[in-house]
Design a protein around this motif. Structure first.
Motif, PDB file in Angstrom:
ATOM      1  N   GLU A   1       0.824  -1.206   0.000  1.00  0.00           N
ATOM      2  CA  GLU A   1       0.000   0.000   0.000  1.00  0.00           C
ATOM      3  C   GLU A   1       0.861   1.261   0.000  1.00  0.00           C
TER       4      GLU A   1
ATOM      5  N   GLN B 108       1.125   4.158  -3.017  1.00  0.00           N
ATOM      6  CA  GLN B 108       0.988   5.594  -2.766  1.00  0.00           C
ATOM      7  C   GLN B 108       2.238   6.342  -3.228  1.00  0.00           C
ATOM      8  N   ARG B 109       3.380   5.743  -3.019  1.00  0.00           N
ATOM      9  CA  ARG B 109       4.626   6.364  -3.492  1.00  0.00           C
ATOM     10  C   ARG B 109       4.638   6.453  -5.015  1.00  0.00           C
TER      11      ARG B 109
ATOM     12  N   LEU C  23       2.102   6.837  -6.992  1.00  0.00           N
ATOM     13  CA  LEU C  23       1.241   7.963  -7.343  1.00  0.00           C
ATOM     14  C   LEU C  23       1.960   9.289  -7.111  1.00  0.00           C
ATOM     15  N   ALA C  24       2.632   9.417  -5.962  1.00  0.00           N
ATOM     16  CA  ALA C  24       3.306  10.670  -5.633  1.00  0.00           C
ATOM     17  C   ALA C  24       4.452  10.955  -6.604  1.00  0.00           C
TER      18      ALA C  24
ATOM     19  N   THR D 251      -6.986   8.132  -7.354  1.00  0.00           N
ATOM     20  CA  THR D 251      -7.117   6.762  -6.855  1.00  0.00           C
ATOM     21  C   THR D 251      -6.561   5.798  -7.887  1.00  0.00           C
TER      22      THR D 251
ATOM     23  N   VAL E 283      -5.346   2.500  -3.503  1.00  0.00           N
ATOM     24  CA  VAL E 283      -4.944   3.609  -2.631  1.00  0.00           C
ATOM     25  C   VAL E 283      -5.357   4.931  -3.269  1.00  0.00           C
ATOM     26  N   SER E 284      -5.297   6.000  -2.461  1.00  0.00           N
ATOM     27  CA  SER E 284      -5.629   7.339  -2.937  1.00  0.00           C
ATOM     28  C   SER E 284      -4.650   8.344  -2.342  1.00  0.00           C
ATOM     29  N   LEU E 285      -4.457   9.445  -3.068  1.00  0.00           N
ATOM     30  CA  LEU E 285      -3.687  10.586  -2.584  1.00  0.00           C
ATOM     31  C   LEU E 285      -4.425  11.857  -2.977  1.00  0.00           C
TER      32      LEU E 285
ATOM     33  N   ALA F 248      -1.529  12.244   2.142  1.00  0.00           N
ATOM     34  CA  ALA F 248      -2.275  11.060   2.557  1.00  0.00           C
ATOM     35  C   ALA F 248      -2.541  11.167   4.053  1.00  0.00           C
TER      36      ALA F 248
ATOM     37  N   ARG G  44      -0.488   6.808   5.871  1.00  0.00           N
ATOM     38  CA  ARG G  44       0.423   6.010   5.051  1.00  0.00           C
ATOM     39  C   ARG G  44       1.276   5.187   6.001  1.00  0.00           C
TER      40      ARG G  44
END
Length: 243
Positions: A121, A125-126, A128-129, A157, A165-167, A182, A185
């Motif tokens: 997870e 998220q990483r 996406l970032a 998402t 996951v979402s940011l 987030a 995280r």
């Protein structure tokens, strides 16, 4: 090779139904027509520390590959610790599985995790970032869905296998993504994971290899409601490549 796994190219088509700040972001960052490279290669340097409680910042250099279409990345870093010693760090998300390993002088494994739910997870998220350096990876064609939040923010998402996951992305008036956030995280601390609010911030946008990207970034955790940076990096070179 991670780059060999990328699946074709992403079309530079910006759906009109996107939230306004997201549409403006893509219009500002991407070329107006044609296909976008599916692989981004990055050379970076900077400083990092092991935790918010540490006062020791260590220099690092790193090479990273981001595969936009297949939702994969690999980050290989060398961290200098003094006296001619260094740590080698390998973080990756490949074939829906995350992995992280730290070695001393490329030989002795000091820490590792592979395939845990928390690491997967956090790694997604990483992805996406850090797709901020490979904006094609943030398009709906690459699997990202967007939901408006406020005038200059939107929720991104992304799903990878069974992980979703979402940011929250925030944008300025020029259409640049200034930070991602987030509320929870997974952070690994003393061998265990705990969920902590996390934020990445981006600066110094410029055109590189036909794509507009930030050349400097910082990431950190929120401790007692105060943002605590643990990583500061600058882009030395970035290449946008075909699959």
């Amino acid at each position: 090779m991670l780059a060999d796994r990328a699946k074709g190219r992403v079309e530079a088509t910006i759906p009109p139904a996107l939230p306004e700040p997201v549409r403006r972001y893509f219009e500002r960052m991407l070329p107006a027509h044609g296909r976008l490279p599916a692989v981004t290669r990055i050379r970076q340097h900077g400083t990092l520390r092991s935790s918010c409680s540490s006062t020791r910042w260590l220099d690092f250099t790193a090479d990273q590959v981001i595969a936009a279409r297949s939702t994969e990345f690999q980050w290989l870093a060398r961290v200098a610790v003094g006296a001619g010693l260094s740590f080698d760090v390998c973080d990756r998300l490949v074939a829906n599985e995350a992995g992280s390993e730290v070695r001393l002088c490329s030989l002795f494994v000091l820490g590792a995790d592979r395939g845990s739910r928390e690491l997967t997870e956090a790694s997604l998220q990483r992805f996406l970032a850090e797709a901020i350096w490979s904006p094609a990876a943030l398009l709906p064609a690459a699997g990202v869905s967007w939901q408006a939040i406020e005038e200059r923010s939107a929720l991104a998402t992304l799903a990878c296998g069974a992980t979703r996951v979402s940011l929250q992305f925030r944008f300025n008036a020029e259409g640049e993504a200034t930070d991602v956030y987030a509320p929870a995280r997974w952070m690994r601390e003393r061998g265990r994971y705990r969920a902590v609010a996390w934020e990445g911030r981006y600066f110094d946008y410029a055109w590189r290899d036909g794509i507009r990207v930030p050349l400097r970034a910082e990431v950190g955790w929120y401790v007692d409601e105060a943002w605590c940076p643990v990583w500061k990096g600058r882009i030395d070179r970035i290449e946008q490549l075909p699959a």
